[in-house]
Write a protein that holds these residues in place. Sequence first.
Motif, short mmCIF file in Angstrom:
data_model
loop_
_atom_site.label_atom_id
_atom_site.label_comp_id
_atom_site.label_asym_id
_atom_site.label_seq_id
_atom_site.Cartn_x
_atom_site.Cartn_y
_atom_site.Cartn_z
N THR A 119 133.56 6.96 -33.06
CA THR A 119 132.92 7.66 -32.05
C THR A 119 133.27 9.09 -32.06
O THR A 119 132.37 10.07 -32.18
CB THR A 119 132.84 7.09 -30.60
OG1 THR A 119 131.77 5.83 -30.83
CG2 THR A 119 132.16 8.05 -29.63
N VAL A 148 131.40 12.83 -32.95
CA VAL A 148 131.22 14.13 -32.01
C VAL A 148 131.98 15.22 -32.68
O VAL A 148 131.22 16.23 -32.78
CB VAL A 148 131.73 13.68 -30.60
CG1 VAL A 148 131.70 14.85 -29.87
CG2 VAL A 148 131.16 12.56 -29.98
N GLU A 207 133.57 16.98 -24.94
CA GLU A 207 132.62 16.38 -25.08
C GLU A 207 133.03 14.81 -25.71
O GLU A 207 132.81 13.79 -25.14
CB GLU A 207 131.55 16.70 -25.89
CG GLU A 207 130.28 15.60 -26.05
CD GLU A 207 129.23 16.29 -26.95
OE1 GLU A 207 128.59 15.47 -27.81
OE2 GLU A 207 128.81 17.38 -26.82
N CYS A 208 134.17 15.18 -26.70
CA CYS A 208 134.48 14.02 -27.25
C CYS A 208 135.44 12.95 -26.29
O CYS A 208 135.24 11.69 -26.40
CB CYS A 208 135.38 14.45 -28.50
SG CYS A 208 136.25 13.07 -29.30
N THR A 218 135.10 12.94 -23.15
CA THR A 218 134.24 12.21 -22.12
C THR A 218 133.55 11.15 -22.87
O THR A 218 133.48 10.19 -22.13
CB THR A 218 133.05 13.47 -21.69
OG1 THR A 218 133.57 14.31 -21.17
CG2 THR A 218 131.98 12.52 -20.86
N ARG A 219 133.08 11.05 -24.11
CA ARG A 219 132.38 9.94 -24.53
C ARG A 219 133.54 8.71 -24.82
O ARG A 219 133.19 7.57 -24.42
CB ARG A 219 132.00 10.36 -25.91
CG ARG A 219 130.80 11.37 -26.07
CD ARG A 219 129.52 10.37 -25.88
NE ARG A 219 129.32 9.52 -26.86
CZ ARG A 219 128.70 9.74 -28.15
NH1 ARG A 219 128.50 11.30 -28.17
NH2 ARG A 219 128.65 8.77 -29.11
N GLU A 228 134.01 7.20 -21.33
CA GLU A 228 132.94 6.28 -20.99
C GLU A 228 133.15 4.89 -21.74
O GLU A 228 132.76 3.82 -21.05
CB GLU A 228 131.84 6.97 -21.25
CG GLU A 228 131.30 8.44 -20.45
CD GLU A 228 130.15 9.01 -20.89
OE1 GLU A 228 129.68 9.99 -20.10
OE2 GLU A 228 129.60 8.62 -22.11
#
Length: 268
Positions: free
Chosen positions: A28, A32, A58-59, A61-62, A65
């Motif tokens: 993932t 990103v 952003e990375c 955050t992903r 999650e």
Amino acid sequence: MSKTVVMTAPVKGELADLTEFTCSLARTAASVTRSYFRKPIDVIQKMDKSPVTIADRECETRLREMITERYPGHGILGEEHGFEGKELSEIWVVDPIDGTKSFISGLPLYGTLLAYTRDKNAQIGAISMPELDEFWIGVRGEGCFFNGKPCRTSGCRSLEEAILMTTSVEYFSPENREKFQALSQKTRLRRYGGDCYIYAMVASGWADLAVETGLQSYDYMALVPVIEEAGGVITDWSGNRPNLNSDGSIVAAATKELHQQALEILDR
């Protein structure tokens, strides 16, 4: 990541599920960061004057999650979004882009660092180099793997034969720079630059010694299982195994003999 890269490890013990999940996190992260690499993006200067981009944030955050969904009872420490659940025994340590300066300069030597820790000690560590299609993962008691195959340190036992790496001498204090130079002069070859990649080179036997200071826990926790499970030794400059509370001085060596010789200079 390209289809040629094997982001996995043949692990069957108690850490098998966590290892598989670590590989999923790395995939993932790669998707990103690669979407932003060598694209026009804004660069923000943080309080410590280090750069950060939307790709970093952003990375992470992903990844957070994904961790929260899969393991809601685990804590998370990340470079960009802080520490959640520091009182918990199981904690993930994330550096979404280790080498942001390389990333924003268009150099492919940035990586993602992932570590799973239990009681502040690293059990799984991964170094993912998205632009190079290279992936290392170390799993306690299972070994270290480069693109799915076992890898080992070089076996070098003397400074005179060693290849030494560090990211940059500008990161050393004057006192530590003097110690590093004294160490450097005794080695066969020196190379500079690379951030987390220099530790991957030690794990695969291409380099023999990596030395740095001023690192944060998200910079070094993932390195511990990678180096140790490849047959090497990694400690702080006082010889202590790194944990979440270490001082950020790191020396990684191919063998215990080489490590001891380095410490005799660095721990003066």
